[in-house]
Design an enzyme around this catalytic site. Structure first.
Site, mmCIF file in Angstrom:
data_model
loop_
_atom_site.group_PDB
_atom_site.id
_atom_site.type_symbol
_atom_site.label_atom_id
_atom_site.label_comp_id
_atom_site.label_asym_id
_atom_site.label_seq_id
_atom_site.Cartn_x
_atom_site.Cartn_y
_atom_site.Cartn_z
ATOM 1 N N GLU A 1 -9.647 -5.499 -4.561
ATOM 2 C CA GLU A 1 -9.071 -5.826 -3.256
ATOM 3 C C GLU A 1 -8.750 -4.527 -2.530
ATOM 4 O O GLU A 1 -7.986 -3.692 -3.034
ATOM 5 C CB GLU A 1 -7.788 -6.663 -3.388
ATOM 6 C CG GLU A 1 -7.246 -7.052 -2.009
ATOM 7 C CD GLU A 1 -5.855 -7.658 -2.027
ATOM 8 O OE1 GLU A 1 -5.395 -8.033 -0.922
ATOM 9 O OE2 GLU A 1 -5.236 -7.752 -3.090
ATOM 10 N N ASP B 1 -4.856 0.740 -2.571
ATOM 11 C CA ASP B 1 -4.072 1.021 -1.368
ATOM 12 C C ASP B 1 -3.579 2.460 -1.447
ATOM 13 O O ASP B 1 -3.353 2.987 -2.543
ATOM 14 C CB ASP B 1 -2.883 0.063 -1.233
ATOM 15 C CG ASP B 1 -2.432 -0.089 0.215
ATOM 16 O OD1 ASP B 1 -1.909 0.890 0.782
ATOM 17 O OD2 ASP B 1 -2.602 -1.180 0.784
ATOM 18 N N ASP C 1 -6.243 -3.668 9.119
ATOM 19 C CA ASP C 1 -5.984 -3.273 10.506
ATOM 20 C C ASP C 1 -7.296 -3.450 11.273
ATOM 21 O O ASP C 1 -8.306 -2.846 10.921
ATOM 22 C CB ASP C 1 -5.536 -1.814 10.547
ATOM 23 C CG ASP C 1 -5.118 -1.363 11.936
ATOM 24 O OD1 ASP C 1 -5.592 -1.955 12.933
ATOM 25 O OD2 ASP C 1 -4.345 -0.393 12.037
ATOM 26 N N ASP D 1 -6.870 -12.591 10.710
ATOM 27 C CA ASP D 1 -6.408 -13.453 11.797
ATOM 28 C C ASP D 1 -6.966 -12.977 13.129
ATOM 29 O O ASP D 1 -6.789 -13.652 14.145
ATOM 30 C CB ASP D 1 -4.882 -13.428 11.861
ATOM 31 C CG ASP D 1 -4.381 -12.057 12.309
ATOM 32 O OD1 ASP D 1 -4.655 -11.081 11.580
ATOM 33 O OD2 ASP D 1 -3.754 -11.957 13.374
#
Length: 221
Positions: free
Chosen positions: A48, A73, A122, A158
């Site tokens: 991920e 990350d 982002d 989204d």
């Protein structure tokens, strides 16, 4: 207070075996050796990207104990939360890698990964930010390199313009769109994500945003 919390989480990462970061032995040797040197099994590897607090990484690892999950990350204070959640749950099929996505090839060998998830990145909406989008051509080249033949790439967002951009960018850069929806929770594809929500996904959905999802495979039709 916030700085103190961050420092505490950084210390947690130093002690956590499931966090691979600069200064730890595996940081420079793990490339090509995730199965032998960390997971010690032959199960598929799922990565991920931009995992944040690791909700998705930990949630998937809980649901699929026969797969290995790596959350990537750059923010150490974020992955500390996922790391601790995995440790508390006794999950041995989870690792967290602290690095920038740009440096994936330093940590993964060619065709070492079975699946990649990109969850709520982002969107970098301005035209001049295009090269920073995680579905820009240079990033897709990285994913193609580490993914096995016909390896799967998932995207959830989204942001409708970013989703439309990705629907075009993926086929233009060696991926085949297998399935997609602009309203995941009202789609038959909803079962794929098992109801797991990241922090931002829950926020956006609560505000009435539709969740876009696509599944693609490495390779052209």
């Amino acid at each position: 207070m916030a700085r103190r919390r961050k420092m505490y989480r950084f210390e947690q990462n130093k002690e956590a075996y499931n966090v691979i970061e600069r200064g730890k032995p595996l940081y420079t040797t793990i490339k090509g050796h995730w199965l032998t040197d960390y997971f010690k099994n032959d199960n598929p590897i799922v990565v991920e990207l931009g995992c944040g607090r690791g909700e998705y990484t930990v949630g998937l690892a809980t649901a699929y104990p026969d797969r290995n999950f790596i959350g990537v990350d750059i923010k150490g204070d974020r992955i500390a939360r996922g790391s601790q959640a995995a440790l508390e749950a006794g999950l041995s099929n989870v690792a967290f890698l602290r690095t920038d996505v740009n440096y994936l090839l330093e940590f993964f060998d060619e065709e070492e990964v079975d699946e990649v998830w990109i969850t709520f990145p982002d969107p970098q909406p301005r035209d001049k930010q295009e090269k920073h989008r995680l579905t820009y051509s240079s990033f897709l080249t990285l994913y193609r390199s580490i993914l096995k033949n016909e390896g799967v790439l998932h995207l959830k967002t989204d942001h409708a313009p970013f989703f439309e951009y990705s629907l075009q960018s993926l086929p233009d850069n060696g991926f085949t769109i297998v399935a997609s929806t602009t309203d995941l929770y009202q789609s038959p594809l909803n079962d794929i994500h098992l109801g797991i929500k990241t922090k931002y996904e829950a926020m956006f959905y609560a505000k009435g945003f539709s969740i876009n999802y696509l599944q693609s495979r490495k390779g052209d039709q």
